[in-house]
Design a protein around this motif. Sequence first.
Motif, short mmCIF file in Angstrom:
data_model
loop_
_atom_site.label_atom_id
_atom_site.label_comp_id
_atom_site.label_asym_id
_atom_site.label_seq_id
_atom_site.Cartn_x
_atom_site.Cartn_y
_atom_site.Cartn_z
N SER A 1 32.22 12.12 31.08
CA SER A 1 32.81 13.45 30.97
C SER A 1 32.96 14.02 32.38
CB SER A 1 31.91 14.34 30.10
OG SER A 1 30.59 14.37 30.61
N GLY A 2 33.39 15.26 32.46
CA GLY A 2 33.58 15.90 33.76
C GLY A 2 34.98 16.42 33.93
N LEU A 3 35.94 15.75 33.27
CA LEU A 3 37.33 16.22 33.29
C LEU A 3 37.76 16.69 31.91
CD1 LEU A 3 38.95 13.40 35.49
CD2 LEU A 3 38.21 15.68 36.22
N LEU A 4 36.84 16.66 30.96
CA LEU A 4 37.15 17.05 29.59
C LEU A 4 37.27 18.56 29.49
CD1 LEU A 4 37.43 15.96 26.66
CD2 LEU A 4 34.97 16.29 26.41
N ARG A 5 38.33 19.04 28.84
CA ARG A 5 38.54 20.46 28.65
C ARG A 5 38.73 20.73 27.17
NH1 ARG A 5 36.26 20.29 32.15
NH2 ARG A 5 36.69 20.47 34.35
N ALA A 6 37.75 21.36 26.55
CA ALA A 6 37.81 21.68 25.13
C ALA A 6 36.73 22.70 24.83
CB ALA A 6 37.58 20.41 24.29
N SER A 7 36.79 23.31 23.65
CA SER A 7 35.75 24.23 23.21
C SER A 7 34.47 23.44 22.94
CB SER A 7 36.17 24.95 21.93
OG SER A 7 37.37 25.66 22.13
N TRP A 8 33.33 24.06 23.23
CA TRP A 8 32.05 23.36 23.08
C TRP A 8 31.85 22.88 21.65
CZ3 TRP A 8 28.20 24.38 19.69
CH2 TRP A 8 28.21 25.62 19.05
#
Length: 243
Positions: free
Chosen positions: A121-128
């Motif tokens: 992960s680290g570049l993932l963009r989403a709601s928790w």
Amino acid sequence: MLRAVRFTSSPSQTFTDAGRTLRYRRQGQGPPLVLIHGLSGSGRWWRFNTPALSADHEVLTLELIGGVGVQAAARLIVAWLEHLDLPPAAVVGHSMGGQIALYVAAFAPERVSKLVLACASGLLRASWWKVALNLPRAGFSGRPRFVPVVLRDSLRTGLPNLYRSARDLLRDDVEALLPTIAVPTLVIWGARDPLVPPRLGQHLAGSIPGAQYVELPRAGHVVMVDQPAAFNEAVLDFLAERA
């Protein structure tokens, strides 16, 4: 066919620093190799890898306790490495563990010989909550016999810790960090990863100077369980290369 492998190693040891705790097990002899699990994971997620990896390395399998954030976990691991005073170690991180491993390499490059980022992960963009809901799906996308381990570890972690760790993971952006990584790096991904898509792995590898990228076609998010033989071979080949 994936055979059941008994996870054997030394008794678990504990390290605490600044109020945060990790457990670790040591197995094998040779250059040190550190394994960092991901969100809601455990040392059991490496059970199909440690026998092969420990043939030529001392494998140290970590278990992070509680809802430790990404950078806090990295600082805890750096303190642990300094405490053990190991030679520079190869660091392998899966998912959130890969994101943590990036910071370990950035905070203490003198302690890291090589870096392996597995579906990091680290570049993932989403709601928790979307990430948390996708965790079981990530487990089900791979080997069915591994599902009980995924469910058991998720229950052990608990919803409050999952919430805290998932929110911290998603708030932490490693984009600016990637060009500064100065250790040889292998990025290895599952082509069927439903949680962190391969395009993010390709971007990750392209942003780290000199990084190699390997994609396993029949693997999902838990790449080291879905295709353990191919994963082990890729990691061992990379570790055997001269820096």
